[in-house]
Write a protein that holds these residues in place. Structure first.
Motif, PDB file in Angstrom:
ATOM      1  N   LYS A 123       0.825  -1.207   0.000  1.00 42.64           N
ATOM      2  CA  LYS A 123       0.000   0.000   0.000  1.00 42.64           C
ATOM      3  C   LYS A 123       0.860   1.258   0.000  1.00 42.64           C
ATOM      4  CE  LYS A 123      -3.347   2.452   2.894  1.00 42.64           C
ATOM      5  NZ  LYS A 123      -4.133   2.407   4.164  1.00 42.64           N
ATOM      6  N   THR A 124       1.912   1.260   0.822  1.00 43.82           N
ATOM      7  CA  THR A 124       2.800   2.426   0.884  1.00 43.82           C
ATOM      8  C   THR A 124       3.518   2.642  -0.438  1.00 43.82           C
ATOM      9  OG1 THR A 124       3.138   2.150   3.271  1.00 43.82           O
ATOM     10  CG2 THR A 124       4.793   3.431   2.070  1.00 43.82           C
ATOM     11  N   VAL A 125       4.005   1.562  -1.045  1.00 41.64           N
ATOM     12  CA  VAL A 125       4.717   1.669  -2.320  1.00 41.64           C
ATOM     13  C   VAL A 125       3.782   2.159  -3.415  1.00 41.64           C
ATOM     14  CG1 VAL A 125       5.999   0.391  -4.072  1.00 41.64           C
ATOM     15  CG2 VAL A 125       6.372  -0.119  -1.653  1.00 41.64           C
ATOM     16  N   ILE A 219       8.812   4.644   8.602  1.00 38.78           N
ATOM     17  CA  ILE A 219      10.195   4.963   8.960  1.00 38.78           C
ATOM     18  C   ILE A 219      11.186   4.522   7.895  1.00 38.78           C
ATOM     19  CG2 ILE A 219      10.746   2.831  10.208  1.00 38.78           C
ATOM     20  CD1 ILE A 219      12.005   4.739  12.378  1.00 38.78           C
ATOM     21  N   ALA A 220      10.827   3.551   7.054  1.00 40.96           N
ATOM     22  CA  ALA A 220      11.726   3.142   5.972  1.00 40.96           C
ATOM     23  C   ALA A 220      11.896   4.267   4.952  1.00 40.96           C
ATOM     24  CB  ALA A 220      11.188   1.884   5.298  1.00 40.96           C
ATOM     25  N   PRO A 272      21.422  13.040  10.781  1.00 38.75           N
ATOM     26  CA  PRO A 272      20.427  12.382   9.910  1.00 38.75           C
ATOM     27  C   PRO A 272      19.412  11.563  10.698  1.00 38.75           C
ATOM     28  CG  PRO A 272      22.571  11.310   9.726  1.00 38.75           C
ATOM     29  CD  PRO A 272      22.784  12.571  10.492  1.00 38.75           C
ATOM     30  N   PHE A 273      19.820  11.039  11.856  1.00 33.54           N
ATOM     31  CA  PHE A 273      18.871  10.293  12.691  1.00 33.54           C
ATOM     32  C   PHE A 273      17.747  11.212  13.153  1.00 33.54           C
ATOM     33  CE2 PHE A 273      17.415   8.731  16.834  1.00 33.54           C
ATOM     34  CZ  PHE A 273      17.054   7.438  16.492  1.00 33.54           C
ATOM     35  N   ARG A 278      12.186  12.891  13.262  1.00 36.09           N
ATOM     36  CA  ARG A 278      11.302  14.057  13.321  1.00 36.09           C
ATOM     37  C   ARG A 278      10.180  13.950  12.290  1.00 36.09           C
ATOM     38  NH1 ARG A 278      14.843  17.500  13.102  1.00 36.09           N
ATOM     39  NH2 ARG A 278      14.820  18.428  15.180  1.00 36.09           N
ATOM     40  N   LEU A 279      10.526  13.645  11.053  1.00 36.42           N
ATOM     41  CA  LEU A 279       9.516  13.549  10.004  1.00 36.42           C
ATOM     42  C   LEU A 279       8.580  12.370  10.249  1.00 36.42           C
ATOM     43  CD1 LEU A 279       8.394  14.510   7.294  1.00 36.42           C
ATOM     44  CD2 LEU A 279      10.135  13.118   6.149  1.00 36.42           C
ATOM     45  N   PHE A 280       9.139  11.227  10.570  1.00 32.31           N
ATOM     46  CA  PHE A 280       8.345  10.018  10.815  1.00 32.31           C
ATOM     47  C   PHE A 280       7.357  10.210  11.967  1.00 32.31           C
ATOM     48  CE2 PHE A 280       8.394   6.431  13.871  1.00 32.31           C
ATOM     49  CZ  PHE A 280       7.482   5.602  13.239  1.00 32.31           C
TER      50      PHE A 280
END
Length: 357
Positions: A123-125, A219-220, A272-273, A278-280
């Motif tokens: 679904k995400t893809v 998160i991926a 980068p972590f 933050r976005l996730f």
């Protein structure tokens, strides 16, 4: 759009709970299941329920197991799990409904779960592919206008003018101040980040196909975006950037006992972590809160009329507020990711001036 979303959420939840209410069941509404159903990835795209019938878009499953490659539709899996908790499919493949691999395709080998190499269109893809197509149309259509006009022509209006305004805002107010000198060569990547995140976030607010996917709440996806920024920063770093990490301008005692270099080195990975988390977290939390607020109506449906009407009004107002806020968050999160990526690149490429006495 936000009002349409609310209406469709109400209808969706009504359809979910209607069969149980009609049969007089006393089971409480499983809010966590509804929220996770909206947030998590899956091999099927559940649209809604009409009575006892579910409307589902089945997606292609592409895996490589011990018996080779297998390509089939997710409708090949059983609708209900067996006694062991597996929705069985072809070639000893199944979808686990419990355990560490819950919701994932596994291969059953001598009674044990083995995760095959899985490149299925989930679904995400699928939502991400649709978002990319929408993004390309939003960029290529204005680009077509520019190919047919000269720089001296009158500025475009309408949709093309809006895209131009947005691009200029991102370049002039985010990328240029963050990166500094030589920002031009980083504009393609940073503009791609901004528009990709913004488009995916907006598509996630639409509660029905082709929207509804929790792309940047996965998160991926955020890990890959943060990894791209990490790689660009490290390969763009000049000698001053690496010197400040491994041989900073601090007292020699701190260099011999490498406390500061160790902290700086860890900072290479924490930046980068922070982008990834933050976005996730912000996008996932926004979706979860919006759905949870709608569920309040159905939780109090069996209470007194006064409690039901009062809590329903509160739920509707809070849901409308959260939906409006999510539209703003879609833009802010795209802007923050782009801004921080610009700053990290700027810190890696900045030329240090000699200290004045």
């Amino acid at each position: 759009m936000k009002y349409i979303k609310q209406l469709l959420c109400f209808v969706l939840l009504f359809w979910v709970t209607m069969p149980a209410m009609a049969e007089g069941e006393k089971e409480e509404l499983n809010i966590s299941h509804i929220v996770m159903e909206h947030i998590k990835d899956s091999y099927e795209w559940h649209v809604t329920d009409i009575g006892q019938k579910s409307i589902v878009i089945h997606l292609p499953v592409i895996v490589h197991s011990s018996t080779g490659w297998h390509v089939f539709c997710s409708s090949s899996f059983a609708e209900e799990p067996d006694a062991s908790g597996y929705r069985m499919g072809p070639a000893n493949l199944a979808i686990a409904t419990q355990g560490d691999n819950e919701g994932k395709v596994v291969e059953l080998v001598e009674g044990k779960e083995v995760r095959p190499f899985d490149i299925s269109i989930t679904k995400t893809v699928a939502t991400m592919f649709i978002s990319v197509i929408v993004l390309l149309l939003c960029i290529l259509l204005p680009a077509r206008w520019y190919r047919k006009h000269k720089a001296s022509d009158k500025a475009p209006g309408g949709f093309t003018g809006f895209i131009e305004m947005l691009v200029m805002y991102v370049v002039d107010e985010i990328i240029k101040p963050g990166v500094g000198k030589g920002y031009e060569k980083y504009c393609p990547y940073l503009l791609t980040c901004f528009f990709f995140i913004f488009t995916c976030n907006i598509m996630g607010l639409i509660p029905f196909p082709p929207g509804g996917g929790n792309i940047t709440g996965n998160i991926a996806i955020t890990f890959f975006l943060a990894l791209c920024t990490f790689v660009i920063v490290q390969f763009s770093g000049n000698k001053h950037y690496w010197k400040d990490i491994f041989w900073p301008d601090v007292p020699k005692a701190l260099k011999v006992f490498p406390l500061i270099p160790a902290i700086e080195f860890v900072g290479i990975f924490t930046k980068p972590f922070a982008l990834m988390i933050r976005l996730f977290a912000n996008i996932m939390a926004g979706h979860a809160i919006a759905i949870s607020l709608v569920c309040i109506i159905f939780l109090v449906a069996a209470k007194s009329t006064g409690v039901f009407l009062g809590m329903s009004a509160v739920s509707i107002l809070m849901s409308v507020f959260m939906s409006t806020l999510e539209v703003l968050v879609c833009f802010i999160q795209a802007m923050v990711f782009t801004m921080l990526s610009s700053i990290f690149i700027g810190l890696a490429t900045a030329e240090h001036e000699p200290a004045h006495e």
